[in-house]
Design a protein around this motif. Structure first.
Motif, PDB file in Angstrom:
ATOM      1  N   GLY A 112       0.819  -1.023   0.169  1.00 47.89           N
ATOM      2  CA  GLY A 112       0.034   0.041  -0.065  1.00 47.89           C
ATOM      3  C   GLY A 112       0.847   1.235   0.273  1.00 47.89           C
ATOM      4  O   GLY A 112       2.030   1.035  -0.149  1.00 47.89           O
ATOM      5  N   GLN A 113       0.197   2.370   0.252  1.00 53.68           N
ATOM      6  CA  GLN A 113       1.014   3.712   0.150  1.00 53.68           C
ATOM      7  C   GLN A 113       1.758   3.678   1.406  1.00 53.68           C
ATOM      8  O   GLN A 113       2.822   4.143   1.538  1.00 53.68           O
ATOM      9  CB  GLN A 113       0.007   4.930   0.116  1.00 53.68           C
ATOM     10  N   TYR A 114       1.176   3.046   2.656  1.00 56.30           N
ATOM     11  CA  TYR A 114       1.811   3.357   3.885  1.00 56.30           C
ATOM     12  C   TYR A 114       2.431   2.103   4.329  1.00 56.30           C
ATOM     13  O   TYR A 114       3.431   2.145   5.313  1.00 56.30           O
ATOM     14  CB  TYR A 114       0.692   3.799   4.870  1.00 56.30           C
ATOM     15  N   TYR A 115       2.090   1.022   3.939  1.00 52.43           N
ATOM     16  CA  TYR A 115       2.684  -0.202   4.657  1.00 52.43           C
ATOM     17  C   TYR A 115       2.852  -1.248   3.509  1.00 52.43           C
ATOM     18  O   TYR A 115       2.147  -1.216   2.558  1.00 52.43           O
ATOM     19  CB  TYR A 115       1.619  -0.987   5.545  1.00 52.43           C
ATOM     20  N   ARG A 116       4.167  -1.719   3.456  1.00 48.92           N
ATOM     21  CA  ARG A 116       4.426  -3.066   2.809  1.00 48.92           C
ATOM     22  C   ARG A 116       4.968  -4.339   3.411  1.00 48.92           C
ATOM     23  O   ARG A 116       6.059  -4.310   4.454  1.00 48.92           O
ATOM     24  CB  ARG A 116       5.292  -2.442   1.756  1.00 48.92           C
ATOM     25  N   PHE A 117       4.445  -5.334   3.067  1.00 51.50           N
ATOM     26  CA  PHE A 117       4.822  -6.647   3.831  1.00 51.50           C
ATOM     27  C   PHE A 117       4.901  -7.640   2.867  1.00 51.50           C
ATOM     28  O   PHE A 117       4.317  -7.817   1.811  1.00 51.50           O
ATOM     29  CB  PHE A 117       3.657  -7.046   4.986  1.00 51.50           C
ATOM     30  N   GLU A 118       5.816  -8.622   3.003  1.00 49.57           N
ATOM     31  CA  GLU A 118       6.112  -9.926   2.268  1.00 49.57           C
ATOM     32  C   GLU A 118       6.053 -10.854   3.390  1.00 49.57           C
ATOM     33  O   GLU A 118       6.650 -11.089   4.358  1.00 49.57           O
ATOM     34  CB  GLU A 118       7.584  -9.876   1.781  1.00 49.57           C
ATOM     35  N   ARG A 119       5.130 -11.908   2.923  1.00 50.18           N
ATOM     36  CA  ARG A 119       4.926 -13.232   3.742  1.00 50.18           C
ATOM     37  C   ARG A 119       4.380 -12.945   5.095  1.00 50.18           C
ATOM     38  O   ARG A 119       5.047 -13.591   5.956  1.00 50.18           O
ATOM     39  CB  ARG A 119       6.053 -14.136   3.525  1.00 50.18           C
ATOM     40  N   ALA A 120       3.936 -12.147   5.185  1.00 44.44           N
ATOM     41  CA  ALA A 120       3.231 -11.666   6.609  1.00 44.44           C
ATOM     42  C   ALA A 120       2.396 -12.622   7.388  1.00 44.44           C
ATOM     43  O   ALA A 120       1.734 -13.479   6.416  1.00 44.44           O
ATOM     44  CB  ALA A 120       2.520 -10.366   6.622  1.00 44.44           C
ATOM     45  N   PHE A 121       2.433 -13.253   8.377  1.00 49.77           N
ATOM     46  CA  PHE A 121       1.606 -14.506   9.024  1.00 49.77           C
ATOM     47  C   PHE A 121       1.668 -14.346  10.519  1.00 49.77           C
ATOM     48  O   PHE A 121       2.727 -13.631  11.108  1.00 49.77           O
ATOM     49  CB  PHE A 121       2.176 -15.593   8.599  1.00 49.77           C
ATOM     50  N   SER A 122       0.662 -14.576  11.121  1.00 54.49           N
ATOM     51  CA  SER A 122       0.364 -14.785  12.478  1.00 54.49           C
ATOM     52  C   SER A 122      -0.087 -16.103  12.848  1.00 54.49           C
ATOM     53  O   SER A 122      -0.925 -16.637  12.472  1.00 54.49           O
ATOM     54  CB  SER A 122      -0.536 -13.804  13.092  1.00 54.49           C
ATOM     55  N   ASN A 123       0.790 -16.573  13.806  1.00 51.23           N
ATOM     56  CA  ASN A 123       0.468 -18.013  14.274  1.00 51.23           C
ATOM     57  C   ASN A 123      -0.684 -17.860  15.345  1.00 51.23           C
ATOM     58  O   ASN A 123      -1.108 -19.075  15.595  1.00 51.23           O
ATOM     59  CB  ASN A 123       1.873 -18.801  14.891  1.00 51.23           C
ATOM     60  N   VAL A 124      -0.848 -16.696  15.770  1.00 49.89           N
ATOM     61  CA  VAL A 124      -1.814 -16.500  17.074  1.00 49.89           C
ATOM     62  C   VAL A 124      -3.179 -15.906  16.375  1.00 49.89           C
ATOM     63  O   VAL A 124      -2.897 -14.796  15.880  1.00 49.89           O
ATOM     64  CB  VAL A 124      -1.515 -16.021  18.157  1.00 49.89           C
ATOM     65  N   LYS A 125      -4.242 -16.474  16.128  1.00 51.54           N
ATOM     66  CA  LYS A 125      -5.293 -16.006  15.937  1.00 51.54           C
ATOM     67  C   LYS A 125      -6.372 -15.772  17.156  1.00 51.54           C
ATOM     68  O   LYS A 125      -6.228 -16.473  18.055  1.00 51.54           O
ATOM     69  CB  LYS A 125      -6.209 -17.013  14.770  1.00 51.54           C
ATOM     70  N   PRO A 126      -7.229 -14.692  17.040  1.00 55.30           N
ATOM     71  CA  PRO A 126      -8.113 -14.493  17.926  1.00 55.30           C
ATOM     72  C   PRO A 126      -8.929 -15.762  18.116  1.00 55.30           C
ATOM     73  O   PRO A 126      -9.273 -16.568  17.326  1.00 55.30           O
ATOM     74  CB  PRO A 126      -8.927 -13.432  17.596  1.00 55.30           C
ATOM     75  N   ILE A 127      -9.460 -15.871  19.574  1.00 55.42           N
ATOM     76  CA  ILE A 127     -10.193 -16.834  19.791  1.00 55.42           C
ATOM     77  C   ILE A 127     -11.711 -16.539  19.131  1.00 55.42           C
ATOM     78  O   ILE A 127     -12.289 -17.437  18.537  1.00 55.42           O
ATOM     79  CB  ILE A 127     -10.670 -16.982  21.278  1.00 55.42           C
ATOM     80  N   GLN A 128     -11.998 -15.433  19.191  1.00 53.83           N
ATOM     81  CA  GLN A 128     -13.330 -14.589  18.402  1.00 53.83           C
ATOM     82  C   GLN A 128     -13.125 -15.003  16.954  1.00 53.83           C
ATOM     83  O   GLN A 128     -12.117 -14.473  16.229  1.00 53.83           O
ATOM     84  CB  GLN A 128     -13.759 -13.443  18.866  1.00 53.83           C
ATOM     85  N   THR A 129     -14.158 -15.235  16.286  1.00 56.82           N
ATOM     86  CA  THR A 129     -14.316 -15.458  14.843  1.00 56.82           C
ATOM     87  C   THR A 129     -15.341 -14.600  14.220  1.00 56.82           C
ATOM     88  O   THR A 129     -16.413 -14.429  14.854  1.00 56.82           O
ATOM     89  CB  THR A 129     -14.469 -17.069  14.477  1.00 56.82           C
ATOM     90  N   PRO A 130     -15.098 -14.085  13.300  1.00 55.57           N
ATOM     91  CA  PRO A 130     -13.972 -14.364  12.197  1.00 55.57           C
ATOM     92  C   PRO A 130     -12.774 -13.613  12.707  1.00 55.57           C
ATOM     93  O   PRO A 130     -11.644 -13.733  12.514  1.00 55.57           O
ATOM     94  CB  PRO A 130     -14.372 -13.954  10.874  1.00 55.57           C
ATOM     95  N   HIS A 131     -13.001 -12.430  13.680  1.00 57.09           N
ATOM     96  CA  HIS A 131     -11.849 -11.727  14.245  1.00 57.09           C
ATOM     97  C   HIS A 131     -12.360 -10.777  15.323  1.00 57.09           C
ATOM     98  O   HIS A 131     -13.631 -10.910  15.500  1.00 57.09           O
ATOM     99  CB  HIS A 131     -11.295 -10.917  13.043  1.00 57.09           C
ATOM    100  N   LEU A 132     -11.592 -10.264  16.166  1.00 56.24           N
ATOM    101  CA  LEU A 132     -12.158  -9.365  17.235  1.00 56.24           C
ATOM    102  C   LEU A 132     -12.888  -8.352  16.652  1.00 56.24           C
ATOM    103  O   LEU A 132     -12.808  -7.851  15.429  1.00 56.24           O
ATOM    104  CB  LEU A 132     -10.865  -8.632  17.917  1.00 56.24           C
ATOM    105  N   PRO A 133     -13.976  -7.989  17.224  1.00 55.76           N
ATOM    106  CA  PRO A 133     -14.953  -6.771  17.144  1.00 55.76           C
ATOM    107  C   PRO A 133     -14.318  -5.445  16.901  1.00 55.76           C
ATOM    108  O   PRO A 133     -13.385  -5.026  17.818  1.00 55.76           O
ATOM    109  CB  PRO A 133     -15.918  -6.776  18.022  1.00 55.76           C
ATOM    110  N   VAL A 134     -14.387  -4.743  15.731  1.00 58.28           N
ATOM    111  CA  VAL A 134     -13.890  -3.766  15.406  1.00 58.28           C
ATOM    112  C   VAL A 134     -14.764  -2.480  15.588  1.00 58.28           C
ATOM    113  O   VAL A 134     -15.685  -2.368  14.916  1.00 58.28           O
ATOM    114  CB  VAL A 134     -13.047  -3.664  14.002  1.00 58.28           C
ATOM    115  N   TYR A 135     -14.551  -1.812  16.771  1.00 62.71           N
ATOM    116  CA  TYR A 135     -15.176  -0.449  16.597  1.00 62.71           C
ATOM    117  C   TYR A 135     -14.600   0.780  16.219  1.00 62.71           C
ATOM    118  O   TYR A 135     -13.276   0.889  16.161  1.00 62.71           O
ATOM    119  CB  TYR A 135     -15.404  -0.313  18.349  1.00 62.71           C
ATOM    120  N   PHE A 136     -15.341   1.720  15.809  1.00 60.74           N
ATOM    121  CA  PHE A 136     -14.540   2.677  14.875  1.00 60.74           C
ATOM    122  C   PHE A 136     -15.205   3.927  15.101  1.00 60.74           C
ATOM    123  O   PHE A 136     -16.578   4.173  15.138  1.00 60.74           O
ATOM    124  CB  PHE A 136     -14.606   2.286  13.295  1.00 60.74           C
ATOM    125  N   GLY A 137     -14.550   5.267  15.262  1.00 53.77           N
ATOM    126  CA  GLY A 137     -15.052   6.333  15.408  1.00 53.77           C
ATOM    127  C   GLY A 137     -14.426   7.660  14.499  1.00 53.77           C
ATOM    128  O   GLY A 137     -13.209   7.323  14.071  1.00 53.77           O
TER     129      GLY A 137
END
Length: 367
Positions: free
Chosen positions: A153-178
């Protein structure tokens, strides 16, 4: 029906509000524990831990508050741009495991340029929201992808990013936004599970919900977004006493500001605060029992409008917002601990009872 409504409280790190100068150490563990446990006992679903460029770190405070509670969920304010999104995703997912699935994240991009510069961020507001959108792209991918991924992207660049730890909650943590600017609304439409407004008038809330739903529809998410509203309820055993208490709190707030050498606050730098001041310009008391005078005096620096009355009356006023599409209410008081106890004893049960009674009556009428 009431089980679908969420009440969110607030856990600060020391006894402080607009009406009370800060007391005790900057991080008062006894106070954090008392406030978190009072809200858990009082039937709150979740509590917010705030973020500011000069405040204690929100994830650490939330982790401590979680350690002294058992059931209540967390809403951790988090500002994109100061931690790599891959790292933040692992931090939050790790905490979700340690709390047995109680973590939610409140994304606050920030509307005050001066505050952002205290942490070294000199982007413009629109640039910050563009960065936030990329940030959430990467965070969500880290939480959900089963194989390494690239991102450019314009601000972030990653190659082969990955996380072995996923949240318990699915599909992911609730995202609140203001955020109320046009740029913020666009990011909310793409990413928010719950869009958070400050305590506005009925007309303003109706307008904002329509804007956010339209933005969500552009991403095929119009049915996936919910709405939260923030108030500072002022309760008493009678309506007259509640209004008298509101006026007394206003005078206390003026006195605290005067002692700090502050008068009426300057015009705010962010759109959400401008909207609250636009409401205040219409009068101190709007709709059923919306009280705007405190927002006017403080420059609407944050959640600063109140609903005033008995627990039953304020619960009835919240129902009006529920009818507009609001299913989450973030409530905190100017007497933080005492008000949290009162909300749990009076306001939350009254709201759930009124909503359930109305739902039952409608079900009977439909038979």
């Amino acid at each position: 029906m009431s089980k679908d409504v969420e009440f969110i409280g607030f856990v600060g790190t020391q006894y402080e509000s607009e009406a009370h100068p800060a007391e005790g150490p900057v991080i008062d563990r006894d106070y954090i524990r008392a406030l978190a446990q009072a809200q858990e006992y009082g039937g709150f679903n979740r509590f917010l831990v705030a973020f500011h460029s000069t405040s204690p770190e929100s994830q650490h405070i939330a982790a401590y508050a979680a350690s002294v509670t058992e059931r209540i969920n967390l809403m951790i304010a988090h500002r994109p741009g100061f931690t790599a999104p891959t790292v933040a995703a692992r931090q939050l997912a790790t905490l979700d495991h340690l709390t047995n699935g109680r973590v939610g994240v409140h994304i606050i991009t920030g509307g005050n340029d001066q505050e952002l510069r205290q942490d070294g961020d000199f982007l413009t507001k629109d640039e910050r929201y563009a960065r936030t959108s990329e940030y959430l792209d990467v965070v969500k991918a880290s939480w959900t992808t089963e194989t390494p991924f690239d991102y450019a992207g314009q601000y972030y660049r990653f190659e082969r990013a990955f996380s072995n730890v996923k949240p318990i909650q699915t599909p992911h943590l609730p995202v609140y936004f203001g955020g109320s600017s046009d740029a913020a609304i666009e990011v909310a439409g793409r990413h928010a599970d719950v869009y958070a407004l400050w305590g506005e008038t009925h007309a303003q809330v109706r307008e904002t919900i329509a804007r956010v739903r339209a933005a969500a529809a552009r991403h095929g998410r119009e049915h996936h977004i919910r709405f939260s509203l923030s108030f500072r309820p002022i309760l008493a055993e009678t309506e007259d006493r509640a209004w008298a208490r509101a006026e007394a709190l206003l005078e206390s707030i003026k006195a605290v500001r005067a002692a700090k050498g502050l008068g009426t606050a300057a015009p705010p730098p962010n759109e959400g605060a401008r909207r609250l001041l636009a409401a205040a310009a219409q009068g101190d008391r709007l709709d059923k029992r919306l009280y705007t005078a405190i927002a006017a005096v403080t420059g609407a620096q944050g959640n600063s409008t109140a609903l005033v009355g008995t627990g039953e009356q304020v619960a009835d006023a919240l129902l009006d917002y529920y009818d507009l599409g609001v299913t989450t209410f973030l409530i905190r008081g100017f007497e933080p601990l005492e008000d949290a106890v009162q909300y749990g004893r009076e306001l939350i049960p009254a709201f759930r009872r009124l909503l359930d009674d109305r739902s039952s009556q409608r079900a009977v009428a439909a038979e």
